[in-house]
Motif scaffolding. Sequence first.
Motif, PDB file in Angstrom:
ATOM      1  N   THR A 195       0.829  -1.206   0.000  1.00  0.00           N
ATOM      2  CA  THR A 195       0.000   0.000   0.000  1.00  0.00           C
ATOM      3  C   THR A 195       0.866   1.259   0.000  1.00  0.00           C
ATOM      4  OG1 THR A 195      -1.767  -1.149   1.194  1.00  0.00           O
ATOM      5  CG2 THR A 195      -1.799   1.256   1.252  1.00  0.00           C
ATOM      6  N   LEU A 196       1.906   1.248   0.831  1.00  0.00           N
ATOM      7  CA  LEU A 196       2.805   2.393   0.912  1.00  0.00           C
ATOM      8  C   LEU A 196       3.650   2.534  -0.355  1.00  0.00           C
ATOM      9  CD1 LEU A 196       3.908   1.888   4.622  1.00  0.00           C
ATOM     10  CD2 LEU A 196       2.624   3.857   3.743  1.00  0.00           C
ATOM     11  N   ASP A 197       4.063   1.412  -0.925  1.00  0.00           N
ATOM     12  CA  ASP A 197       4.852   1.453  -2.155  1.00  0.00           C
ATOM     13  C   ASP A 197       4.042   2.069  -3.286  1.00  0.00           C
ATOM     14  OD1 ASP A 197       7.038   1.027  -3.824  1.00  0.00           O
ATOM     15  OD2 ASP A 197       6.303  -0.939  -4.461  1.00  0.00           O
ATOM     16  N   VAL A 198       2.765   1.689  -3.389  1.00  0.00           N
ATOM     17  CA  VAL A 198       1.891   2.275  -4.410  1.00  0.00           C
ATOM     18  C   VAL A 198       1.741   3.778  -4.178  1.00  0.00           C
ATOM     19  CG1 VAL A 198      -0.478   2.354  -5.274  1.00  0.00           C
ATOM     20  CG2 VAL A 198       0.635   0.148  -4.890  1.00  0.00           C
ATOM     21  N   LEU A 199       1.602   4.171  -2.898  1.00  0.00           N
ATOM     22  CA  LEU A 199       1.488   5.584  -2.577  1.00  0.00           C
ATOM     23  C   LEU A 199       2.732   6.347  -3.029  1.00  0.00           C
ATOM     24  CD1 LEU A 199      -0.016   7.898  -1.156  1.00  0.00           C
ATOM     25  CD2 LEU A 199       1.082   7.176   0.996  1.00  0.00           C
ATOM     26  N   ALA A 200       3.905   5.733  -2.837  1.00  0.00           N
ATOM     27  CA  ALA A 200       5.151   6.377  -3.272  1.00  0.00           C
ATOM     28  C   ALA A 200       5.208   6.486  -4.791  1.00  0.00           C
ATOM     29  CB  ALA A 200       6.341   5.584  -2.741  1.00  0.00           C
ATOM     30  N   GLN A 201       4.796   5.437  -5.480  1.00  0.00           N
ATOM     31  CA  GLN A 201       4.842   5.439  -6.938  1.00  0.00           C
ATOM     32  C   GLN A 201       3.929   6.504  -7.539  1.00  0.00           C
ATOM     33  OE1 GLN A 201       4.303   1.497  -8.659  1.00  0.00           O
ATOM     34  NE2 GLN A 201       5.522   0.552  -7.040  1.00  0.00           N
ATOM     35  N   THR A 202       2.784   6.742  -6.899  1.00  0.00           N
ATOM     36  CA  THR A 202       1.874   7.773  -7.416  1.00  0.00           C
ATOM     37  C   THR A 202       2.498   9.163  -7.359  1.00  0.00           C
ATOM     38  OG1 THR A 202       0.846   8.071  -5.235  1.00  0.00           O
ATOM     39  CG2 THR A 202      -0.175   6.468  -6.730  1.00  0.00           C
ATOM     40  N   GLN A 203       3.548   9.296  -6.541  1.00  0.00           N
ATOM     41  CA  GLN A 203       4.253  10.576  -6.436  1.00  0.00           C
ATOM     42  C   GLN A 203       5.556  10.560  -7.232  1.00  0.00           C
ATOM     43  OE1 GLN A 203       4.242  12.083  -2.201  1.00  0.00           O
ATOM     44  NE2 GLN A 203       3.343  10.058  -1.812  1.00  0.00           N
ATOM     45  N   GLY A 204       5.771   9.469  -7.982  1.00  0.00           N
ATOM     46  CA  GLY A 204       6.975   9.354  -8.793  1.00  0.00           C
ATOM     47  C   GLY A 204       8.221   9.050  -7.991  1.00  0.00           C
ATOM     48  N   ILE A 205       8.050   8.421  -6.820  1.00  0.00           N
ATOM     49  CA  ILE A 205       9.187   8.128  -5.950  1.00  0.00           C
ATOM     50  C   ILE A 205       9.517   6.634  -6.000  1.00  0.00           C
ATOM     51  CG2 ILE A 205      10.059   8.146  -3.577  1.00  0.00           C
ATOM     52  CD1 ILE A 205       8.142  10.453  -3.003  1.00  0.00           C
ATOM     53  N   ASN A 206      10.779   6.336  -6.225  1.00  0.00           N
ATOM     54  CA  ASN A 206      11.266   4.955  -6.142  1.00  0.00           C
ATOM     55  C   ASN A 206      11.850   4.762  -4.745  1.00  0.00           C
ATOM     56  OD1 ASN A 206      12.847   2.567  -6.168  1.00  0.00           O
ATOM     57  ND2 ASN A 206      13.057   2.707  -8.399  1.00  0.00           N
ATOM     58  N   ILE A 207      11.216   3.916  -3.950  1.00  0.00           N
ATOM     59  CA  ILE A 207      11.631   3.783  -2.546  1.00  0.00           C
ATOM     60  C   ILE A 207      13.058   3.276  -2.401  1.00  0.00           C
ATOM     61  CG2 ILE A 207       9.270   3.458  -1.712  1.00  0.00           C
ATOM     62  CD1 ILE A 207       9.858   0.458  -1.545  1.00  0.00           C
ATOM     63  N   TRP A 208      13.556   2.544  -3.400  1.00  0.00           N
ATOM     64  CA  TRP A 208      14.884   1.941  -3.279  1.00  0.00           C
ATOM     65  C   TRP A 208      16.007   2.859  -3.753  1.00  0.00           C
ATOM     66  CZ3 TRP A 208      15.294  -1.984  -0.174  1.00  0.00           C
ATOM     67  CH2 TRP A 208      14.165  -2.780   0.049  1.00  0.00           C
ATOM     68  N   THR A 209      15.669   3.950  -4.418  1.00  0.00           N
ATOM     69  CA  THR A 209      16.695   4.913  -4.833  1.00  0.00           C
ATOM     70  C   THR A 209      16.606   6.217  -4.047  1.00  0.00           C
ATOM     71  OG1 THR A 209      15.260   5.752  -6.608  1.00  0.00           O
ATOM     72  CG2 THR A 209      16.786   3.954  -7.159  1.00  0.00           C
ATOM     73  N   PHE A 210      15.579   6.349  -3.219  1.00  0.00           N
ATOM     74  CA  PHE A 210      15.404   7.553  -2.421  1.00  0.00           C
ATOM     75  C   PHE A 210      16.524   7.672  -1.391  1.00  0.00           C
ATOM     76  CE2 PHE A 210      14.005   9.573   1.486  1.00  0.00           C
ATOM     77  CZ  PHE A 210      13.432  10.755   1.036  1.00  0.00           C
ATOM     78  N   VAL A 211      17.075   8.878  -1.247  1.00  0.00           N
ATOM     79  CA  VAL A 211      18.082   9.150  -0.220  1.00  0.00           C
ATOM     80  C   VAL A 211      17.755  10.503   0.415  1.00  0.00           C
ATOM     81  CG1 VAL A 211      20.510   9.481   0.335  1.00  0.00           C
ATOM     82  CG2 VAL A 211      19.868   7.859  -1.451  1.00  0.00           C
TER      83      VAL A 211
END
Length: 496
Positions: A195-211
Amino acid sequence: MNTNEQVITSPEGVAGQHTNHLMESSILPVRHQRRTIGAWGFVWIWVGIAVIIATFQLGANGVTGLPLWQVILTILIANVILASLMTLTADIGTEHGLSFSVYLRAPFGVYGTHIPSIFRGLIAAVWFGIQTYLGALALNGIVEYLTGFSSWPLWYLVFALVQVANTALGIKSVERLAAIAAPAIMAISVWMYFTLDVLAQTQGINIWTFVGEADVSILTLFLANVAFWSTLAIDIPNITRYVKTTPGARGFVARNRNIFLAQLVALPVTQAWIALIGAVSFIAAGDWNPITVIQGQSEGFSLIVLLVLVILAQWSTNNAANLIPASLAFVNAGAPYIKYPVAVFIAGVVGTLSMPWAILDNLFAFLFSYGSFLSAIGGIMIADYFILRNRRLNVPELYSTQGQFRYYKGVNPAGLIAWLAAGVLAFFSGIWAFVVGLFAGMFIYWLLMIVWILRYYPQKDIENKQGEHYLGTSSAINWHYNKSLKSFQRVPSDEQ
């Protein structure tokens, strides 16, 4: 004499008093026949314990300055190291069937034990209050959504009473709850992640490359996680004394084989997974608490499922990690008048009076304050049990007011001095608090015992470090207290 022959020692006879204030049935050594928790049962208990609200924040703090993969790997390695340390203190339970507070009579004295054990008991009770408050908020959320009625203090009272009743029924009841709660918690947490990963994707955020841009080092994150379980690192014998072990297993690995899967795999993996969810929640919504994030976007069935996770997580953690340690510490201090069910109730009252809703606002300051002193107790326990006594322990005299553990008027000065000195050093050591407290406590206690205490207060089990007489599981024996004879009997493990 054969080690399996009966040897009788009478604490009352030695103490010379009618009422033994060191004796109560719930803090007697647990016989092998009553050790019913298997490897998977212990795994479920640890999964339930590891899902607590602070774990989310640990992951989020890390990802503010480190890539997600580094955060998770650091947390995983830190918890494997801590779990390895925890297996050392766990052996007190598997070898002798003793609770934490009773064992502390060896390094602190039969009365001195009350100071560190009550300290730990109060911390556990406060954590019970914190977890119950969070569960009450979740309960209130469900009821408010379904009916419109809102009163978290009412649900706090209801939830507290249910948990107290469940824990008062004994370790088997705790294990049954964990077997139900742990799989449910993990299933719901997987749903939370996606659910959180989908929320991040809707904002154009890749959780694994975020710093993030904060200044966070791997060392800081590592040491914070090592200190995270300082509480259970010292009082894990409260649970491992009920874990199945093989009588006559002389090797450390063989004796503790039902512990390793839970502590070396279930704890690190669960801790890393829950921290991952907290980190992803921060990345996706800027809030470390995924419960708040998803609750704000959920309704209907998904909202109820989320809140059920909160309730199960708080409940399973409270039983094993908070109510049991607190109640056994209170029984130890009030024996024989305070019985286990009453002590569980006292723990609930103490936790409530601590006003946990206020402490939650300063959670990490609270963690740091007591963690420094708990790490010192861990070092003292390891020095006493492994280095000085070589796992041998004169169990009957732990229940005697006039035996070898009386030291000076019931207090071992070495234990208290080492604890206070190492605790203060740790408190002022910043991020290194756990490491400093552990090793300082270990060294100071060992040194004081060698150069001072052992010269005036001989310890039979230290003088006989190679014999069989003071071993338990390794020699396939139980220390059984015969109430009619008012004596301990060293009986074979297969004898009922």
